[in-house]
Motif scaffolding. Sequence first.
Motif, short mmCIF file in Angstrom:
data_model
loop_
_atom_site.label_atom_id
_atom_site.label_comp_id
_atom_site.label_asym_id
_atom_site.label_seq_id
_atom_site.Cartn_x
_atom_site.Cartn_y
_atom_site.Cartn_z
N ARG A 46 15.11 94.16 84.86
CA ARG A 46 14.98 94.43 83.43
C ARG A 46 16.25 94.03 82.68
N ARG A 47 17.42 94.30 83.29
CA ARG A 47 18.69 93.99 82.62
C ARG A 47 18.90 92.50 82.41
N VAL A 48 18.38 91.67 83.32
CA VAL A 48 18.61 90.23 83.22
C VAL A 48 17.34 89.46 82.84
N ASN A 49 16.29 90.20 82.44
CA ASN A 49 15.05 89.57 81.99
C ASN A 49 14.44 88.65 83.05
N LEU A 50 14.37 89.14 84.28
CA LEU A 50 13.76 88.40 85.37
C LEU A 50 12.56 89.18 85.91
N SER A 51 11.68 88.48 86.58
CA SER A 51 10.60 89.18 87.28
C SER A 51 11.21 89.89 88.49
N ALA A 53 10.31 89.80 91.49
CA ALA A 53 10.35 88.88 92.63
C ALA A 53 11.56 87.96 92.54
N ALA A 54 11.83 87.42 91.35
CA ALA A 54 12.98 86.53 91.17
C ALA A 54 14.29 87.29 91.36
N ALA A 55 14.34 88.50 90.82
CA ALA A 55 15.55 89.32 90.98
C ALA A 55 15.78 89.66 92.44
N ARG A 56 14.71 89.94 93.16
CA ARG A 56 14.82 90.29 94.58
C ARG A 56 15.39 89.12 95.39
N ARG A 57 14.91 87.91 95.12
CA ARG A 57 15.42 86.74 95.84
C ARG A 57 16.92 86.54 95.60
N SER A 58 17.33 86.69 94.35
CA SER A 58 18.75 86.53 94.03
C SER A 58 19.59 87.64 94.66
N LEU A 59 19.09 88.87 94.62
CA LEU A 59 19.83 89.98 95.20
C LEU A 59 19.98 89.83 96.72
N ILE A 60 18.92 89.38 97.37
CA ILE A 60 19.00 89.18 98.82
C ILE A 60 20.02 88.10 99.15
N THR A 61 20.04 87.03 98.35
CA THR A 61 21.02 85.96 98.56
C THR A 61 22.44 86.48 98.36
#
Length: 274
Positions: A46-51, A53-61
């Motif tokens: 919500r803070r970065v206006n991402l879905s 799923a997209a936020a999860r991929r970036s966080l895992i990386t």
Amino acid sequence: MALSEAIPVEEPVRPSEFVEALAKGLAILECFDAAHPEMTLSEVARRVNLSPAAARRSLITLQTLGYVGQRNKRFHLRPRVMTLGSAFYFASRLDEVMQPELRELVQRFGDASSVGTLDGHDVIYIAHNTVQRQRRAAAVVGARYPACATSLGRVLLAGLPDCELEDYIATVQPQALTTKSLTDPAELHREILAVREAGYATTVDQLDYGITALAVPVRGVDGRTVAALNTSGYTGMVTPESLVAERLPTLRMVAARIGQSIERYPVLQSVIGN
């Protein structure tokens, strides 16, 4: 300082080589702050206006690379993030150029002194020295605050070309950080024009209670404002009038020396001047 739920991001023209995934990862790193030290996946998204799923991929990386950690389904930054800022700090010679000058100001007047640059609607503190210990808005290196609420920011805004200042006034939404905060864009515009005319800015309790500050521009050889330098003290112990009378000549002299030093360091000139 109140922040909206989503981080506002200005959208520059993106070249064809723009890497969207990298931009998303950097946005996630930037969304953590004092008010949001730990967040769930949905809060980050919500803070970065991402879905999610997209936020999860970036966080895992980021987690795999060691920049982000996780505890009880809540994500947080890890110390490795500090290497990103320290690389800039040492490569640009900020400590070598700025700290001796700030220490001199603090030794002479006490209180605190900072250097900042403009980034969009915010001022970023790139150097700081202080003897102060009272709890209030922290002017530490890397701190980011609304430019309109700080003496540094108002000096930097005053140094903008007219068209850029008008764009800023048309889009800024000043927040009431204290009961004294200037929140009317038209009044803010008049204040910035007065700062431009005077060549310095003073503020009292605009960013936080207890901060009275005086700032002047740091100029390049072409006369353009590339940074700002301030001195600040506790409201009630100093006044704008006393800062101007007692510190303005010295502050301008130190700002001129910093400007000359910037010109001697091509890397620092590039990162501050652009």
